[in-house]
Design an enzyme around this catalytic site. Structure first.
Site, PDB file in Angstrom:
ATOM      1  N   ASP A   6       0.853  -1.167   0.000  1.00  0.00           N
ATOM      2  CA  ASP A   6       0.000   0.000   0.000  1.00  0.00           C
ATOM      3  C   ASP A   6       0.906   1.240   0.000  1.00  0.00           C
ATOM      4  O   ASP A   6       2.079   1.147   0.357  1.00  0.00           O
ATOM      5  CB  ASP A   6      -0.861  -0.071   1.266  1.00  0.00           C
ATOM      6  CG  ASP A   6      -1.636   1.192   1.515  1.00  0.00           C
ATOM      7  OD1 ASP A   6      -2.306   1.674   0.592  1.00  0.00           O
ATOM      8  OD2 ASP A   6      -1.582   1.701   2.657  1.00  0.00           O
TER       9      ASP A   6
ATOM     10  N   ASP B  89      -0.237   4.999   1.044  1.00  0.00           N
ATOM     11  CA  ASP B  89      -0.475   5.927   2.144  1.00  0.00           C
ATOM     12  C   ASP B  89      -0.350   5.232   3.502  1.00  0.00           C
ATOM     13  O   ASP B  89      -0.982   4.203   3.743  1.00  0.00           O
ATOM     14  CB  ASP B  89      -1.866   6.554   2.010  1.00  0.00           C
ATOM     15  CG  ASP B  89      -1.996   7.361   0.732  1.00  0.00           C
ATOM     16  OD1 ASP B  89      -1.780   8.578   0.791  1.00  0.00           O
ATOM     17  OD2 ASP B  89      -2.281   6.768  -0.320  1.00  0.00           O
TER      18      ASP B  89
ATOM     19  N   ARG C 280     -14.897  12.157  -0.193  1.00  0.00           N
ATOM     20  CA  ARG C 280     -13.741  13.002   0.096  1.00  0.00           C
ATOM     21  C   ARG C 280     -13.262  13.767  -1.135  1.00  0.00           C
ATOM     22  O   ARG C 280     -12.936  14.954  -1.060  1.00  0.00           O
ATOM     23  CB  ARG C 280     -12.599  12.150   0.674  1.00  0.00           C
ATOM     24  CG  ARG C 280     -12.826  11.725   2.116  1.00  0.00           C
ATOM     25  CD  ARG C 280     -11.743  10.779   2.601  1.00  0.00           C
ATOM     26  NE  ARG C 280     -11.900   9.431   2.049  1.00  0.00           N
ATOM     27  CZ  ARG C 280     -10.960   8.510   2.000  1.00  0.00           C
ATOM     28  NH1 ARG C 280      -9.736   8.787   2.449  1.00  0.00           N
ATOM     29  NH2 ARG C 280     -11.202   7.323   1.511  1.00  0.00           N
TER      30      ARG C 280
ATOM     31  N   ASN D 199      -8.835  -1.742   3.840  1.00  0.00           N
ATOM     32  CA  ASN D 199      -8.897  -2.043   2.401  1.00  0.00           C
ATOM     33  C   ASN D 199      -7.678  -2.819   1.915  1.00  0.00           C
ATOM     34  O   ASN D 199      -7.620  -3.221   0.751  1.00  0.00           O
ATOM     35  CB  ASN D 199      -9.067  -0.754   1.586  1.00  0.00           C
ATOM     36  CG  ASN D 199      -7.930   0.226   1.755  1.00  0.00           C
ATOM     37  OD1 ASN D 199      -7.373   0.371   2.848  1.00  0.00           O
ATOM     38  ND2 ASN D 199      -7.576   0.909   0.686  1.00  0.00           N
TER      39      ASN D 199
END
Length: 220
Positions: free
Chosen positions: A18, A20, A63, A178
């Site tokens: 991932d 972030d 967002r 996620n």
């Protein structure tokens, strides 16, 4: 999992991670939002999504809509001024690359940043979301389908097949809910400085120290 069944650097493999709060120390969308003065509002939604309390795709759509009208030049400022690689990230990547491994970056974040890291870190594969830009400004929309948890899992399995790498030779790293399908699908799934739900469900969890600590879980 015994050392006999863990991925080994002695054979080609695939590292998927991932972006972030894993490869890098921040959440890019939160830093973008700071330029609109709505970082706290956005980061609260991000945090809930990463904890698995919100549907990821719906939360991302919500967002991104809040970013509408922002000058796209902010993306470059975020990259240069706000983003720092997680300690040990470069060593982890170069170590596995030197052993013939492929490295992929899959993110619910944005292609502007994953493209930068693909070039900078010589990554083999990246997949993320594309922010729509019109007349130099963010429209508040994402182009195409959103990269969600199942997309990450699919990309891991697909790249392993493309490169003829057995699943037992794959490693997945992430911090958010996620990332769990990808973490579960890999031969070695690791929660890194992760949300409680991810720590609880991942086969392995590393909660302190640099990213290259994950190498100690590989078979040498």
């Amino acid at each position: 999992m015994t050392d006999m069944t863990r991925p080994t650097l002695k054979q080609p493999g695939l590292l998927f991670m991932d972006m972030d709060s894993t490869l890098i120390q921040c959440e890019c969308i939160d830093e973008i939002a700071d330029f609109l003065g709505i970082k706290q509002q956005i980061s609260e939604i991000t945090e809930r999504a990463m904890r698995g309390e919100l549907d990821f795709s719906e939360s991302l759509t919500e967002r991104v809509q809040l970013l509408a009208g922002l000058d796209a030049s902010v993306l470059e400022r975020v990259y240069l001024e706000r983003i720092k690689l997680t300690d040990g990230a470069e060593n982890l990547i170069t170590t596995v690359q030197n052993h013939g491994w492929k490295v992929g970056l899959v993110s619910g974040g944005f292609t502007y940043f994953t493209d930068k890291f693909k070039e900078r870190l010589k990554l083999d594969f990246t997949r993320s979301n594309t922010l729509e830009i019109h007349n130099g400004k963010l429209t508040g929309s994402v182009l195409g389908s959103i990269v969600d948890a199942q997309t990450k899992r699919h990309c891991l399995l697909e790249q392993a097949e493309i490169h003829s790498i057995p699943i037992s030779q794959t490693v997945a790293l992430g911090d958010g809910a996620n990332d769990l399908p990808m973490i579960h699908a890999a031969g070695l799934g690791i929660a890194f400085h992760a949300k409680p739900k991810v720590q609880a469900e991942a086969p392995f969890a590393i909660n302190e120290g640099p990213l290259d600590q994950t190498l100690k879980l590989f078979s040498h």
